[in-house]
Design a protein around this motif. Structure first.
Motif, PDB file in Angstrom:
ATOM      1  N   ASN A  96      -4.658  -1.007  -0.679  1.00 36.22           N
ATOM      2  CA  ASN A  96      -3.337  -1.600  -0.509  1.00 36.22           C
ATOM      3  C   ASN A  96      -2.420  -1.028  -1.572  1.00 36.22           C
ATOM      4  N   THR A 103       4.197  -3.579   1.911  1.00 40.72           N
ATOM      5  CA  THR A 103       2.782  -3.624   1.604  1.00 40.72           C
ATOM      6  C   THR A 103       2.017  -3.403   2.890  1.00 40.72           C
ATOM      7  N   GLU A 104       0.948  -2.713   2.796  1.00 37.73           N
ATOM      8  CA  GLU A 104       0.131  -2.474   3.970  1.00 37.73           C
ATOM      9  C   GLU A 104      -1.283  -2.188   3.509  1.00 37.73           C
ATOM     10  N   ALA A 105      -2.221  -2.750   4.212  1.00 40.06           N
ATOM     11  CA  ALA A 105      -3.626  -2.529   3.901  1.00 40.06           C
ATOM     12  C   ALA A 105      -4.209  -1.546   4.906  1.00 40.06           C
ATOM     13  N   PHE A 106      -4.949  -0.592   4.400  1.00 37.41           N
ATOM     14  CA  PHE A 106      -5.621   0.390   5.234  1.00 37.41           C
ATOM     15  C   PHE A 106      -7.127   0.207   5.068  1.00 37.41           C
TER      16      PHE A 106
END
Lengths: 116, 113
Positions: A96, A103-106
């Motif tokens: 993140n 914000t972005e979770a991979f």
């Protein structure tokens, strides 16, 4: 975006042994996490991998069972120790990167562990 | 503590029909909201996200979701499903000051011909 390489993609291990899973990111990231997904279940956070210091574990997870390393901002490992059949799950690495606006979770593709 | 509820464990829909997946959250303020899809044997792919602004957000693969603050909901929709949409769908939330995602239990979507 971040590209995450997780290895191995799957493994079959004997009970009592350990498995170490690697997570490599193509760029420096602020936060790295390890999740467990038991069969037919949702994702449960195991711990936050902290660069240069001990990981932060969630309730129900301990360092002796799930030691984590994070030597730099692009790499982390999760070891599942003293394996039992109950550890059969998918383990996922997540990163993140947060800035002031976004914000972005991979997620990595996951490691499917089967303990026999 | 934040939590996410996906009331539907399994949904079966005919190809070409519309799809709606429900998601309700519990959080002290408005969190950041996400929908992920997990195809069999695959990792998680982000479909769409909501942080602020327009409450109807467009995502990939023809999906959209609407944030309704009054109902604490973030339902996912697709007007016409394709057989390739058969997968597991997860709603997730994270607080504006946090990094850790909380996931719902997931909804399995089966598409029949």
């Amino acid at each position: 975006s971040a590209v995450i390489s997780q290895k191995p993609s799957r493994d079959i291990c004997q009970r009592g042994t350990s498995l170490t899973i690697q997570c490599q990111v193509d760029s420096q990231v602020t936060m790295m996490f390890w999740y467990r997904q038991q069969p037919g279940q949702s994702l449960t956070l195991i711990a936050t991998a902290n660069q240069g210091s001990e990981a932060t574990y969630e309730s129900g997870f301990v360092i002796d069972k799930f030691p984590i390393s994070r030597p730099n901002l692009t790499f982390s490992t999760l070891t599942v120790s003293n394996l039992s059949p109950e550890d059969s799950s998918i383990y996922l690495c997540s990163v993140n990167n947060r800035d002031s606006l976004n914000t972005e979770a991979f997620f990595g593709q996951g490691t499917r562990l089967t303990v026999v | 503590a934040q939590s996410v509820t996906q009331p539907d464990i399994h949904i079966t829909v005919s190809e070409g029909a519309s799809l709606e997946l429900r998601c309700n959250y519990s959080y002290g303020a408005t969190p950041y909201l996400f929908w992920y899809v997990q195809s069999p044997g695959q990792g998680l792919q982000l479909l769409l996200k909501y942080f602020s602004g327009d409450t109807l957000v467009q995502g990939i693969k023809g999906f959209e979701a609407e944030f309704k603050r009054s109902q604490s909901s973030f339902n996912l929709r697709k007007p016409s499903v394709h057989w390739s949409d058969a997968a597991e769908y997860f709603c997730a939330v994270v607080g504006p000051a946090d990094y850790k995602l909380s996931f719902g239990a997931g909804t399995t979507v089966t598409v029949r011909a």
